[in-house]
Design an enzyme around this catalytic site. Structure first.
Site, mmCIF file in Angstrom:
data_model
loop_
_atom_site.group_PDB
_atom_site.id
_atom_site.type_symbol
_atom_site.label_atom_id
_atom_site.label_comp_id
_atom_site.label_asym_id
_atom_site.label_seq_id
_atom_site.Cartn_x
_atom_site.Cartn_y
_atom_site.Cartn_z
ATOM 1 N N GLY A 10 -15.887 -90.521 16.165
ATOM 2 C CA GLY A 10 -16.123 -89.225 16.828
ATOM 3 C C GLY A 10 -15.029 -88.917 17.846
ATOM 4 O O GLY A 10 -14.042 -89.656 17.971
ATOM 5 N N ASP A 31 -20.069 -95.982 11.938
ATOM 6 C CA ASP A 31 -20.193 -94.523 12.078
ATOM 7 C C ASP A 31 -20.806 -94.017 10.768
ATOM 8 O O ASP A 31 -20.400 -94.453 9.692
ATOM 9 C CB ASP A 31 -18.800 -93.906 12.296
ATOM 10 C CG ASP A 31 -18.864 -92.490 12.855
ATOM 11 O OD1 ASP A 31 -18.197 -92.224 13.879
ATOM 12 O OD2 ASP A 31 -19.564 -91.634 12.268
ATOM 13 N N ASP A 58 -25.924 -95.675 9.305
ATOM 14 C CA ASP A 58 -26.583 -95.197 10.507
ATOM 15 C C ASP A 58 -27.025 -96.400 11.358
ATOM 16 O O ASP A 58 -27.669 -97.310 10.821
ATOM 17 C CB ASP A 58 -27.804 -94.368 10.079
ATOM 18 C CG ASP A 58 -28.311 -93.522 11.204
ATOM 19 O OD1 ASP A 58 -28.548 -94.073 12.303
ATOM 20 O OD2 ASP A 58 -28.470 -92.308 10.991
ATOM 21 N N SER A 124 -24.709 -89.015 30.451
ATOM 22 C CA SER A 124 -24.171 -87.687 30.732
ATOM 23 C C SER A 124 -24.632 -87.208 32.101
ATOM 24 O O SER A 124 -25.729 -87.561 32.564
ATOM 25 C CB SER A 124 -24.706 -86.728 29.660
ATOM 26 O OG SER A 124 -24.531 -85.395 30.060
ATOM 27 N N TYR A 149 -31.917 -83.132 24.186
ATOM 28 C CA TYR A 149 -30.710 -83.973 24.202
ATOM 29 C C TYR A 149 -30.597 -84.690 25.549
ATOM 30 O O TYR A 149 -30.431 -85.911 25.625
ATOM 31 C CB TYR A 149 -29.462 -83.113 23.950
ATOM 32 C CG TYR A 149 -28.203 -83.709 24.529
ATOM 33 C CD1 TYR A 149 -27.574 -84.782 23.896
ATOM 34 C CD2 TYR A 149 -27.673 -83.252 25.741
ATOM 35 C CE1 TYR A 149 -26.444 -85.365 24.460
ATOM 36 C CE2 TYR A 149 -26.548 -83.832 26.294
ATOM 37 C CZ TYR A 149 -25.939 -84.877 25.665
ATOM 38 O OH TYR A 149 -24.842 -85.465 26.220
ATOM 39 N N LYS A 153 -30.956 -88.895 26.989
ATOM 40 C CA LYS A 153 -30.050 -89.662 27.864
ATOM 41 C C LYS A 153 -30.847 -90.279 29.019
ATOM 42 O O LYS A 153 -30.668 -91.443 29.364
ATOM 43 C CB LYS A 153 -28.931 -88.769 28.414
ATOM 44 C CG LYS A 153 -27.971 -88.236 27.360
ATOM 45 C CD LYS A 153 -27.150 -89.334 26.716
ATOM 46 C CE LYS A 153 -26.189 -88.828 25.679
ATOM 47 N NZ LYS A 153 -25.605 -89.888 24.848
ATOM 48 N N LEU A 200 -16.768 -75.155 25.907
ATOM 49 C CA LEU A 200 -15.693 -74.255 26.335
ATOM 50 C C LEU A 200 -14.324 -74.580 25.724
ATOM 51 O O LEU A 200 -13.684 -73.700 25.130
ATOM 52 C CB LEU A 200 -15.606 -74.279 27.873
ATOM 53 C CG LEU A 200 -14.567 -73.355 28.491
ATOM 54 C CD1 LEU A 200 -14.883 -71.895 28.191
ATOM 55 C CD2 LEU A 200 -14.494 -73.570 30.002
HETATM 56 N N1 UFG Z 1 -18.839 -71.506 28.609
HETATM 57 C C1 UFG Z 1 -18.474 -70.185 28.378
HETATM 58 N N2 UFG Z 1 -18.236 -69.821 27.096
HETATM 59 C C2 UFG Z 1 -18.332 -70.668 26.033
HETATM 60 C C3 UFG Z 1 -18.712 -72.009 26.284
HETATM 61 C C4 UFG Z 1 -18.958 -72.394 27.576
HETATM 62 O O1 UFG Z 1 -18.374 -69.396 29.306
HETATM 63 O O2 UFG Z 1 -18.116 -70.243 24.884
HETATM 64 C C5 UFG Z 1 -19.067 -71.949 29.994
HETATM 65 C C6 UFG Z 1 -20.470 -72.449 30.250
HETATM 66 O O3 UFG Z 1 -21.314 -71.391 30.584
HETATM 67 C C7 UFG Z 1 -20.218 -73.439 31.401
HETATM 68 C C8 UFG Z 1 -18.828 -73.999 31.097
HETATM 69 O O4 UFG Z 1 -18.217 -73.045 30.240
HETATM 70 O O5 UFG Z 1 -20.168 -72.766 32.624
HETATM 71 C C9 UFG Z 1 -18.850 -75.335 30.391
HETATM 72 O O6 UFG Z 1 -19.667 -75.263 29.233
HETATM 73 P P1 UFG Z 1 -19.660 -76.388 28.116
HETATM 74 O O7 UFG Z 1 -20.611 -75.957 27.041
HETATM 75 O O8 UFG Z 1 -18.272 -76.715 27.711
HETATM 76 O O9 UFG Z 1 -20.195 -77.663 28.874
HETATM 77 P P2 UFG Z 1 -21.605 -77.878 29.624
HETATM 78 O O10 UFG Z 1 -21.252 -78.224 31.028
HETATM 79 O O11 UFG Z 1 -22.572 -76.811 29.409
HETATM 80 O O12 UFG Z 1 -22.150 -79.110 28.769
HETATM 81 C C10 UFG Z 1 -21.689 -80.392 29.032
HETATM 82 C C11 UFG Z 1 -21.846 -81.271 27.803
HETATM 83 C C12 UFG Z 1 -23.298 -81.492 27.482
HETATM 84 C C13 UFG Z 1 -24.055 -81.916 28.716
HETATM 85 C C14 UFG Z 1 -23.829 -80.932 29.836
HETATM 86 C C15 UFG Z 1 -24.520 -81.286 31.116
HETATM 87 O O13 UFG Z 1 -21.228 -80.683 26.684
HETATM 88 O O14 UFG Z 1 -23.377 -82.505 26.531
HETATM 89 O O15 UFG Z 1 -22.435 -80.880 30.094
HETATM 90 O O16 UFG Z 1 -23.983 -82.432 31.657
HETATM 91 F F1 UFG Z 1 -25.374 -81.979 28.454
#
Ligand code: UFG
Length: 338
Positions: A10, A31, A58, A124, A149, A153, A200
């Site tokens: 991964g 994996d 698995d 996480s 999810y 954790k 993001l």
């Molecule tokens: N965001 C956008 N547009 C997008 C995607 C994300 O604006 O298309 C923003 C989100 O609103 C957030 C920031 O970008 O403010 C980060 O978002 P991510 O989805 O990249 O990451 P998160 O912090 O939401 O999620 C991460 C991990 C999860 C974990 C979470 C909480 O991916 O596995 O942190 O710790 F659960």
């Protein structure tokens, strides 16, 4: 050391395998290719000139797992295998609870039975829920997570804590990741989720190569400096360095249970990330402001004091490096696909 890496093909696992090989550790990968591709094995070999031992099944399959433990006799496990999409976990809670918990149970049983005493677990920052204050230290309260999810954790952290109490010979590092980003500088390893990315950085990568036409920014009315969500983005190569240091600590200091954040200690907003990406790559990232995404918190970033004090951990890479490397990987991936 001989290290079993579950989920080793991964995004984070593959970078871990490269770092372990470069550190002269021997690795065994399990994996099931649920969210990864077999070609990653070739790419790990291309980077390191070592072809790791690989088993495709698995981790929940205790019989196959037992065969691997008997044959390979790992001295340590780094457990990455697991489902990780927040939204999907809300739609398929049973699948998430079953997979993430059962795979951990299977590994713990093998540790008990085969005398493997060292485990590093991918946790996480989601276990901190909605933070009351930032930066988050390891003593900040863990709270009921906002998704199944996240709940897995939290549950696994609890299970590991209880099991370690009755197995004082077990050394278990629970590493709480903030937001892993970036890619390997070779352009061979990175994050390329199927379909439209939830996170993001992979989303911006796809906008940068023209696969998606703009970024949706989820909310600009948070109580942060520019109103967009703030996170702690850590380069994946720094993140896996944290695991190497944790393994070293487990084997040298035998700390029992060790819980540690892995982040940079610095918060970056969505719009700051867009600007950094544009600066690093010279590519314009068009965006539209959209409503908040349910379950998102305004701001979260790590206190890195414990990681520094207890493991000597510091980051080598910046957000700009992560943007540059993420983009490079995406461009190479597009070429490979054609
Ligand atoms: N965001 C956008 N547009 C997008 C995607 C994300 O604006 O298309 C923003 C989100 O609103 C957030 C920031 O970008 O403010 C980060 O978002 P991510 O989805 O990249 O990451 P998160 O912090 O939401 O999620 C991460 C991990 C999860 C974990 C979470 C909480 O991916 O596995 O942190 O710790 F659960």
């Amino acid at each position: 050391m001989k290290v079993l890496v579950t989920g080793g093909l991964g995004f984070i696992g593959s970078h871990m395998c490269v770092s372990l090989i470069e550190n002269h550790d021997e690795i065994v990968i399990i994996d099931n290719l649920y969210n990864s591709k077999i070609d990653v094995l070739n790419r790990i070999e291309a980077i390191t000139k070592v072809r790791p031992t690989f088993y495709q099944f698995d981790v929940q399959d205790v019989n196959r797992l037992e065969e691997v433990f008997k044959k390979e006799k790992p001295e340590a496990i780094i457990h990455f295998a697991g489902y990780k999409a927040v939204g999907e976990s809300v739609a398929k809670p049973l699948m998430y609870y079953e997979n993430n918990l059962d795979s951990t149970f299977a590994l713990l049983k093998m540790m008990e039975k085969h005398g493997c005493n060292n485990l590093v677990f991918s946790s996480s920052a989601t276990v901190y829920g909605v933070p009351k204050e930032v930066p988050l230290t390891e003593d900040s309260p863990v709270q009921s997570a906002t998704s199944p999810y996240g709940e897995t954790k939290l549950m696994i952290e609890r299970i590991l804590t209880d099991v370690q109490k009755v197995h004082p010979e077990f050394n278990i590092a629970i590493l709480r990741y903030f937001n892993p980003v970036g890619a390997h500088k070779s352009g061979l390893l990175g994050e390329d989720p199927n379909g439209i990315p939830n996170n993001l950085m992979p989303y911006i990568n796809k906008v940068a190569v023209g696969e998606l036409d703009h970024l949706n920014v989820f909310g600009d009315d948070y109580s942060t400096e520019d109103g967009t969500g703030v996170r702690d983005y850590i380069h994946v190569v720094d993140l896996v360095k944290g695991h190497l240091l944790a393994l070293k600590k487990l084997s040298e200091e035998k700390p029992g249970l060790f819980i540690c954040n892995l982040g940079t200690g610095k918060g970056t907003s969505v719009l700051e990330m867009v600007k950094a990406y544009e600066k690093a790559t010279g590519i314009k990232i068009p965006y539209e402001i959209k409503p908040r995404r349910p379950g998102d918190v305004a701001e979260n970033y790590a206190s890195t004091e414990k990681a520094k004090k207890e493991m000597g951990f510091t980051c080598d890479y910046t957000i700009l490096d992560a943007c540059k490397d993420g983009y490079h990987f995406q461009v190479e991936e597009e070429k490979r696909r054609k």
